[in-house]
Design an enzyme around this catalytic site. Structure first.
Site, PDB file in Angstrom:
ATOM      1  N   ARG A 165      10.238 -39.721  53.210  1.00 23.36           N
ATOM      2  CA  ARG A 165       8.835 -40.159  53.363  1.00 23.36           C
ATOM      3  C   ARG A 165       8.665 -41.048  54.596  1.00 23.36           C
ATOM      4  O   ARG A 165       7.927 -42.039  54.566  1.00 23.36           O
ATOM      5  CB  ARG A 165       8.352 -40.928  52.130  1.00 23.36           C
ATOM      6  CG  ARG A 165       8.309 -40.142  50.846  1.00 23.36           C
ATOM      7  CD  ARG A 165       7.215 -39.062  50.917  1.00 23.36           C
ATOM      8  NE  ARG A 165       6.948 -38.522  49.599  1.00 23.36           N
ATOM      9  CZ  ARG A 165       7.693 -37.581  49.002  1.00 23.36           C
ATOM     10  NH1 ARG A 165       8.726 -37.057  49.643  1.00 23.36           N
ATOM     11  NH2 ARG A 165       7.374 -37.138  47.801  1.00 23.36           N
ATOM     12  N   SER A 237       2.206 -39.816  44.313  1.00 22.48           N
ATOM     13  CA  SER A 237       3.162 -40.919  44.127  1.00 22.48           C
ATOM     14  C   SER A 237       2.641 -42.155  44.832  1.00 22.48           C
ATOM     15  O   SER A 237       2.363 -42.110  46.029  1.00 22.48           O
ATOM     16  CB  SER A 237       4.511 -40.575  44.739  1.00 22.48           C
ATOM     17  OG  SER A 237       5.063 -39.470  44.109  1.00 22.48           O
ATOM     18  N   GLU A 332       4.085 -46.166  48.758  1.00 28.40           N
ATOM     19  CA  GLU A 332       4.083 -44.979  49.614  1.00 28.40           C
ATOM     20  C   GLU A 332       2.719 -44.820  50.277  1.00 28.40           C
ATOM     21  O   GLU A 332       2.616 -44.294  51.377  1.00 28.40           O
ATOM     22  CB  GLU A 332       4.425 -43.730  48.776  1.00 28.40           C
ATOM     23  CG  GLU A 332       4.778 -42.545  49.631  1.00 28.40           C
ATOM     24  CD  GLU A 332       4.749 -41.227  48.888  1.00 28.40           C
ATOM     25  OE1 GLU A 332       5.474 -41.070  47.904  1.00 28.40           O
ATOM     26  OE2 GLU A 332       3.988 -40.347  49.323  1.00 28.40           O
TER      27      GLU A 332
HETATM   28  N1  EPU Z   1      10.400 -40.280  35.256  1.00 29.32           N
HETATM   29  C1  EPU Z   1      10.237 -41.139  34.180  1.00 29.32           C
HETATM   30  N2  EPU Z   1       8.982 -41.562  33.879  1.00 29.32           N
HETATM   31  C2  EPU Z   1       7.897 -41.165  34.590  1.00 29.32           C
HETATM   32  C3  EPU Z   1       8.073 -40.313  35.694  1.00 29.32           C
HETATM   33  C4  EPU Z   1       9.343 -39.878  36.003  1.00 29.32           C
HETATM   34  O1  EPU Z   1      11.192 -41.503  33.488  1.00 29.32           O
HETATM   35  O2  EPU Z   1       6.789 -41.573  34.248  1.00 29.32           O
HETATM   36  C5  EPU Z   1      11.746 -39.761  35.538  1.00 29.32           C
HETATM   37  C6  EPU Z   1      11.831 -38.290  35.109  1.00 29.32           C
HETATM   38  O3  EPU Z   1      12.229 -38.188  33.798  1.00 29.32           O
HETATM   39  C7  EPU Z   1      12.840 -37.721  36.049  1.00 29.32           C
HETATM   40  C8  EPU Z   1      12.689 -38.567  37.290  1.00 29.32           C
HETATM   41  O4  EPU Z   1      11.961 -39.723  36.929  1.00 29.32           O
HETATM   42  O5  EPU Z   1      14.144 -37.915  35.562  1.00 29.32           O
HETATM   43  C9  EPU Z   1      12.051 -37.828  38.431  1.00 29.32           C
HETATM   44  O6  EPU Z   1      10.704 -37.473  38.081  1.00 29.32           O
HETATM   45  P1  EPU Z   1       9.893 -36.311  38.848  1.00 29.32           P
HETATM   46  O7  EPU Z   1      10.698 -35.066  38.901  1.00 29.32           O
HETATM   47  O8  EPU Z   1       8.548 -36.236  38.217  1.00 29.32           O
HETATM   48  O9  EPU Z   1       9.810 -36.788  40.335  1.00 29.32           O
HETATM   49  P2  EPU Z   1       9.586 -38.197  41.017  1.00 29.32           P
HETATM   50  O10 EPU Z   1      10.873 -38.677  41.586  1.00 29.32           O
HETATM   51  O11 EPU Z   1       8.879 -39.113  40.085  1.00 29.32           O
HETATM   52  C10 EPU Z   1       9.161 -37.188  43.395  1.00 29.32           C
HETATM   53  C11 EPU Z   1       8.137 -37.272  44.480  1.00 29.32           C
HETATM   54  C12 EPU Z   1       6.922 -36.432  44.123  1.00 29.32           C
HETATM   55  C13 EPU Z   1       7.362 -34.997  43.934  1.00 29.32           C
HETATM   56  C14 EPU Z   1       8.414 -34.958  42.832  1.00 29.32           C
HETATM   57  C15 EPU Z   1       9.004 -33.591  42.645  1.00 29.32           C
HETATM   58  C16 EPU Z   1       8.435 -39.455  45.516  1.00 29.32           C
HETATM   59  C17 EPU Z   1       7.889 -40.815  45.698  1.00 29.32           C
HETATM   60  N3  EPU Z   1       7.744 -38.654  44.696  1.00 29.32           N
HETATM   61  O12 EPU Z   1       8.604 -37.790  42.239  1.00 29.32           O
HETATM   62  O13 EPU Z   1       6.034 -36.491  45.245  1.00 29.32           O
HETATM   63  O14 EPU Z   1       6.276 -34.168  43.597  1.00 29.32           O
HETATM   64  O15 EPU Z   1       9.521 -35.848  43.173  1.00 29.32           O
HETATM   65  O16 EPU Z   1       9.838 -33.300  43.712  1.00 29.32           O
HETATM   66  O17 EPU Z   1       9.458 -39.123  46.101  1.00 29.32           O
HETATM   67  C18 EPU Z   1       4.076 -37.489  46.165  1.00 29.32           C
HETATM   68  O18 EPU Z   1       4.793 -37.877  47.103  1.00 29.32           O
HETATM   69  O19 EPU Z   1       2.852 -37.752  46.122  1.00 29.32           O
HETATM   70  C19 EPU Z   1       4.682 -36.750  45.065  1.00 29.32           C
HETATM   71  C20 EPU Z   1       3.984 -36.394  43.991  1.00 29.32           C
END
Ligand code: EPU
Length: 336
Positions: A165, A237, A332
């Site tokens: 990012r 995010s 972000e």
């Molecule tokens: N998780 C939780 N609680 C929550 C949300 C997530 O425990 O409320 C845990 C999930 O269980 C999982 C882990 O966090 O083990 C990862 O969650 P997720 O796959 O939903 O992805 P993320 O890391 O929360 C990132 C990006 C998203 C992108 C997703 C999928 C960032 C800041 N965000 O989210 O990007 O869609 O991965 O690749 O890196 C964005 O930038 O606007 C965005 C949505």
């Protein structure tokens, strides 16, 4: 519109849906129009800000300067080899229409980035990413107007200094350029990235793995987890996933055995959504704003909220996470 609109409402131009105004606002649709704008005294005598699709901005007040949203259109194939195609898109092209264009033409590379809100011009700035893929994996070059000498320049991928990012456009070049076009290098041969999270699980609902189905699978996952800004204002995010030293992650994992983490050379990335959820914020509301019940990484304006209220909640979350885990979350979104 004439070159600049005055006291222009941004309610429909920021995905949080905040009711704020820009003192001066311009939407250049071509390079010529952009050059006229940057040579105008309104642009040169006021604080200025360049926006993309408005999906990564938190307006906490009216913007008293000159806001420019480049709407340069067009998607064209500029070159082709036996393995790759080079696709050049205007900064104002909606990101997801570029992804759709590539999928329809069987160009491989952007499909995991389906349904990300925003415009092409923001894709290198933020190095947008999802489901194991980042824009930097496909960006070949970025064309921009250098505001210091008003000349057009092109950076190749390495010059953009991409990170998670992150890019040179958020650092050394911040406020100094306006991106006009981005060229992507895409593959003509099928290769799919299905390792991340529940993509493979979702793909079981389809008869075969192909470009169209992968796009649909990503779309389905996003729609099930992330709120549609038309229903509840948000900027995707809100925080970056923090990267901590491996020793720190080990220590936390000993206390929280179910903690998710992704290890890399730089350390361990810990999902900010998990940290926020562990602090009890998931689904909470503070008046008209809150934390989304399905994804704790997303802050929401349920209608009538303000950027100031979201910012207050942000400070509360950052302080609580810091206190409980010793990790400082970084936003972000860009606060204006
Ligand atoms: N998780 C939780 N609680 C929550 C949300 C997530 O425990 O409320 C845990 C999930 O269980 C999982 C882990 O966090 O083990 C990862 O969650 P997720 O796959 O939903 O992805 P993320 O890391 O929360 C990132 C990006 C998203 C992108 C997703 C999928 C960032 C800041 N965000 O989210 O990007 O869609 O991965 O690749 O890196 C964005 O930038 O606007 C965005 C949505």
């Amino acid at each position: 519109m004439s070159q600049f609109a005055k006291n222009f409402s941004l309610k429909h131009l920021n995905t949080f849906g905040f009711d704020v105004y820009a003192r001066y606002f311009a939407q250049p649709k071509s390079l010529e129009e952009l050059l006229q704008i940057v040579n105008n005294e309104i642009f040169n005598n006021n604080e200025r800000l360049v926006m993309g699709g408005g999906s990564n901005l938190l307006f906490t007040k009216d913007f008293e300067g000159c806001l420019v949203q480049p709407l340069i259109a067009g998607i064209e194939k500029t070159a082709e080899t036996s393995e790759h195609v080079f696709v050049r898109a205007g900064a104002g092209v909606e990101w997801d229409s570029l992804v759709e264009h590539c999928v329809a033409n069987e160009y491989y590379g952007l499909e995991n980035l389906s349904l990300i809100p925003g415009n092409v011009g923001a894709s290198p700035v933020q190095n947008i990413g999802a489901y194991g893929v980042e824009a930097k994996d496909s960006i070949y070059s970025v064309e921009f107007l250098n505001l210091e000498n008003k000349t057009l320049e092109t950076y190749g991928n390495a010059q953009c200094e991409f990170g998670y990012r992150d890019s040179i456009f958020k650092r050394a070049m911040k406020g100094k350029v306006i991106i006009t076009h981005v060229t992507y290098q895409l593959s003509k041969t099928a290769s799919f990235n299905t390792c991340y999270g529940n993509i493979n699980e979702e793909l079981k609902n389809f008869t075969e793995v192909n470009l169209r189905n992968l796009r649909q699978a990503v779309t389905n996952i996003r729609q099930s987890k992330l709120p549609d800004p038309k229903e509840a204002g948000n900027a995707g995010s809100f925080f970056k996933n923090p990267v901590v030293a491996t020793a720190k992650a080990d220590e936390l994992q000993a206390q929280h055995p179910t903690m998710p983490r992704y290890n890399s050379n730089e350390g361990s990335k810990i999902p900010a959504g998990w940290l926020v959820e562990q602090c009890g914020f998931k689904g909470i509301r503070r008046g008209n704003v809150g934390v989304h019940p399905k994804q704790a990484l997303v802050l929401v304006n349920y209608g009538g909220g303000t950027g100031e209220q979201v910012l207050q909640l942000t400070h509360e979350i950052i302080a609580t996470v810091k206190n409980k885990f010793g990790i400082e979350l970084e936003m972000e979104v860009n606060v204006v």
